[in-house]
Scaffold this motif. Sequence first.
Motif, PDB file in Angstrom:
ATOM      1  N   ASP A  44       0.922  -1.195  -0.069  1.00 55.20           N
ATOM      2  CA  ASP A  44      -0.067   0.049   0.101  1.00 55.20           C
ATOM      3  C   ASP A  44       0.825   1.200  -0.110  1.00 55.20           C
ATOM      4  O   ASP A  44       0.340   2.534  -0.244  1.00 55.20           O
ATOM      5  CB  ASP A  44      -0.827   0.211   1.148  1.00 55.20           C
ATOM      6  CG  ASP A  44      -2.367  -0.336   0.786  1.00 55.20           C
ATOM      7  OD1 ASP A  44      -2.720  -0.118  -0.366  1.00 55.20           O
ATOM      8  OD2 ASP A  44      -2.908  -1.058   1.625  1.00 55.20           O
ATOM      9  N   THR A  52      -0.253   1.996  -6.658  1.00 55.78           N
ATOM     10  CA  THR A  52       0.377   1.181  -5.600  1.00 55.78           C
ATOM     11  C   THR A  52       0.231  -0.185  -5.845  1.00 55.78           C
ATOM     12  O   THR A  52      -0.516  -0.762  -6.812  1.00 55.78           O
ATOM     13  CB  THR A  52      -0.553   1.266  -4.071  1.00 55.78           C
ATOM     14  OG1 THR A  52      -1.675   0.580  -4.220  1.00 55.78           O
ATOM     15  CG2 THR A  52      -0.489   2.866  -3.714  1.00 55.78           C
ATOM     16  N   ALA A  54      -0.559  -2.645  -4.268  1.00 50.23           N
ATOM     17  CA  ALA A  54      -1.636  -3.146  -3.543  1.00 50.23           C
ATOM     18  C   ALA A  54      -2.901  -2.917  -4.482  1.00 50.23           C
ATOM     19  O   ALA A  54      -3.649  -4.161  -4.905  1.00 50.23           O
ATOM     20  CB  ALA A  54      -1.729  -2.483  -2.306  1.00 50.23           C
ATOM     21  N   GLU A  55      -3.090  -1.831  -5.212  1.00 51.25           N
ATOM     22  CA  GLU A  55      -4.147  -1.729  -6.147  1.00 51.25           C
ATOM     23  C   GLU A  55      -3.642  -2.675  -7.284  1.00 51.25           C
ATOM     24  O   GLU A  55      -4.806  -3.109  -7.799  1.00 51.25           O
ATOM     25  CB  GLU A  55      -4.300  -0.198  -6.663  1.00 51.25           C
ATOM     26  CG  GLU A  55      -4.487   0.643  -5.512  1.00 51.25           C
ATOM     27  CD  GLU A  55      -4.351   2.259  -6.001  1.00 51.25           C
ATOM     28  OE1 GLU A  55      -3.342   2.614  -6.087  1.00 51.25           O
ATOM     29  OE2 GLU A  55      -5.265   2.819  -6.583  1.00 51.25           O
ATOM     30  N   GLU A  58      -4.955  -5.973  -6.284  1.00 49.59           N
ATOM     31  CA  GLU A  58      -6.324  -6.262  -6.287  1.00 49.59           C
ATOM     32  C   GLU A  58      -6.899  -6.373  -7.713  1.00 49.59           C
ATOM     33  O   GLU A  58      -7.806  -6.852  -8.318  1.00 49.59           O
ATOM     34  CB  GLU A  58      -6.933  -4.940  -5.577  1.00 49.59           C
ATOM     35  CG  GLU A  58      -6.828  -4.851  -3.911  1.00 49.59           C
ATOM     36  CD  GLU A  58      -6.956  -3.469  -3.722  1.00 49.59           C
ATOM     37  OE1 GLU A  58      -7.569  -2.707  -4.509  1.00 49.59           O
ATOM     38  OE2 GLU A  58      -6.460  -3.364  -2.379  1.00 49.59           O
TER      39      GLU A  58
ATOM     40  N   ARG E   9      -5.955   4.186   3.679  1.00 46.19           N
ATOM     41  CA  ARG E   9      -5.496   3.622   2.718  1.00 46.19           C
ATOM     42  C   ARG E   9      -5.760   4.705   1.490  1.00 46.19           C
ATOM     43  O   ARG E   9      -4.991   4.919   0.617  1.00 46.19           O
ATOM     44  CB  ARG E   9      -6.196   2.430   2.372  1.00 46.19           C
ATOM     45  CG  ARG E   9      -5.699   1.601   1.444  1.00 46.19           C
ATOM     46  CD  ARG E   9      -6.288   0.265   1.449  1.00 46.19           C
ATOM     47  NE  ARG E   9      -5.566  -0.902   1.353  1.00 46.19           N
ATOM     48  CZ  ARG E   9      -5.815  -1.986   0.949  1.00 46.19           C
ATOM     49  NH1 ARG E   9      -7.283  -2.364   0.769  1.00 46.19           N
ATOM     50  NH2 ARG E   9      -4.861  -3.098   0.746  1.00 46.19           N
ATOM     51  N   LYS E  12      -3.691   7.809   1.070  1.00 46.41           N
ATOM     52  CA  LYS E  12      -2.290   7.395   0.551  1.00 46.41           C
ATOM     53  C   LYS E  12      -2.345   7.044  -0.887  1.00 46.41           C
ATOM     54  O   LYS E  12      -1.227   7.350  -1.787  1.00 46.41           O
ATOM     55  CB  LYS E  12      -1.685   6.040   1.224  1.00 46.41           C
ATOM     56  CG  LYS E  12      -1.330   6.437   2.624  1.00 46.41           C
ATOM     57  CD  LYS E  12      -0.487   5.284   3.501  1.00 46.41           C
ATOM     58  CE  LYS E  12      -1.452   3.956   3.536  1.00 46.41           C
ATOM     59  NZ  LYS E  12      -0.646   3.060   4.492  1.00 46.41           N
ATOM     60  N   ARG E  13      -3.249   6.567  -1.374  1.00 47.84           N
ATOM     61  CA  ARG E  13      -3.640   6.132  -2.931  1.00 47.84           C
ATOM     62  C   ARG E  13      -3.783   7.672  -3.647  1.00 47.84           C
ATOM     63  O   ARG E  13      -3.233   7.758  -4.648  1.00 47.84           O
ATOM     64  CB  ARG E  13      -4.822   5.213  -3.083  1.00 47.84           C
ATOM     65  CG  ARG E  13      -4.444   3.797  -2.547  1.00 47.84           C
ATOM     66  CD  ARG E  13      -5.427   2.678  -2.857  1.00 47.84           C
ATOM     67  NE  ARG E  13      -5.045   1.543  -2.353  1.00 47.84           N
ATOM     68  CZ  ARG E  13      -5.599   0.290  -2.619  1.00 47.84           C
ATOM     69  NH1 ARG E  13      -6.818   0.108  -3.367  1.00 47.84           N
ATOM     70  NH2 ARG E  13      -4.975  -0.888  -2.183  1.00 47.84           N
ATOM     71  N   CYS E  16      -0.456   9.115  -3.833  1.00 48.52           N
ATOM     72  CA  CYS E  16       0.597   8.595  -4.983  1.00 48.52           C
ATOM     73  C   CYS E  16       0.030   9.160  -6.324  1.00 48.52           C
ATOM     74  O   CYS E  16       0.978   9.467  -6.848  1.00 48.52           O
ATOM     75  CB  CYS E  16       0.276   7.066  -4.753  1.00 48.52           C
ATOM     76  SG  CYS E  16       1.598   6.623  -3.428  1.00 48.52           S
TER      77      CYS E  16
END
Lengths: 66, 66, 66, 66, 66, 66
Positions: A44, A52, A54-55, A58, E9, E12-13, E16
Amino acid sequence: MVLAEGRTREQKRDLCRALTAAAISAVGARPEQVRIVIQETPLDNYAVAGVTFAERAEDALEEPMK
Amino acid sequence: MVLAEGRTREQKRDLCRALTAAAISAVGARPEQVRIVIQETPLDNYAVAGVTFAERAEDALEEPMK
Amino acid sequence: MVLAEGRTREQKRDLCRALTAAAISAVGARPEQVRIVIQETPLDNYAVAGVTFAERAEDALEEPMK
Amino acid sequence: MVLAEGRTREQKRDLCRALTAAAISAVGARPEQVRIVIQETPLDNYAVAGVTFAERAEDALEEPMK
Amino acid sequence: MVLAEGRTREQKRDLCRALTAAAISAVGARPEQVRIVIQETPLDNYAVAGVTFAERAEDALEEPMK
Amino acid sequence: MVLAEGRTREQKRDLCRALTAAAISAVGARPEQVRIVIQETPLDNYAVAGVTFAERAEDALEEPMK
């Protein structure tokens, strides 16, 4: 050094040994001069091109099986 | 990574290759995922135990020849 | 932040303003909390996949014109 | 550590000694464990609230004498 | 980049994305060249003027309601 | 700054105070200019001469009592 979270303890130990050997062979550093700090980063908190990891993970899960 | 000033261009190139190979072999990173930034540091800006490497070099010069 | 050498002073000023505005809008940081340090890195000290950007520039020069 | 450019050699040596003594007294580090790397940063590469220290110095020069 | 712990979260996304867009617009970086590593820092590990943000939060709690 | 995991909260607060005082006295920094970020590092992620501090602790445990 920055490393995405998820590696095993053994992999990190191998990494420290391999990087140290590389520094010694390439620039003649003495072993005790080579200090490695692994900054483990959650997916993340690690992004390339604004997305990211993490994205990305997913998105990969949501993709229909081909 | 932090590197004391004074290495040649070739040594730095060897170092980047060797560190990259080490990361690939130890944790299975893909080559394009391995990004190396060498922070070259003047001896005046690099200290261990409170003494800079520039001071250590000066002290070594002042020591009588044995 | 790490930035390859070669940007103009104006570009770096624009970058500091844009990054600061991004941090304020995204996470509600106060302007004075946003501190940016640009670590300008020579192409000889910056490598991806084991090859420095200086080497890549040299290779590009040696490529025959298509 | 990040330090704006402009300090003398002696100031940097004093800083390394003082920081090392602080680390030893506060957390019981052994002297040889304390490694200091000073990342000297040009005023053009150091910004707070989106404005670089170089811009702040220019603005200060342009202000009429009070 | 260093970020005090406590953001969601989604924040943070957003961060970025916003930082990446800022880098692209300000210095013409290609998206895939923009790599962001968020170093989330506990308030106990983050200090300004010698006082950690955890201490500041405690002091704020102890202040009588005005 | 990088610090091996294992220090108490009080030690970290003392460290921030002591480092800040050192920076103020050595280079005349203003208190609010001194920003400390402690990057606490697990012993598994911190290596000197290719051996992590976790491995060193394990080896020390296995050594026969003298």
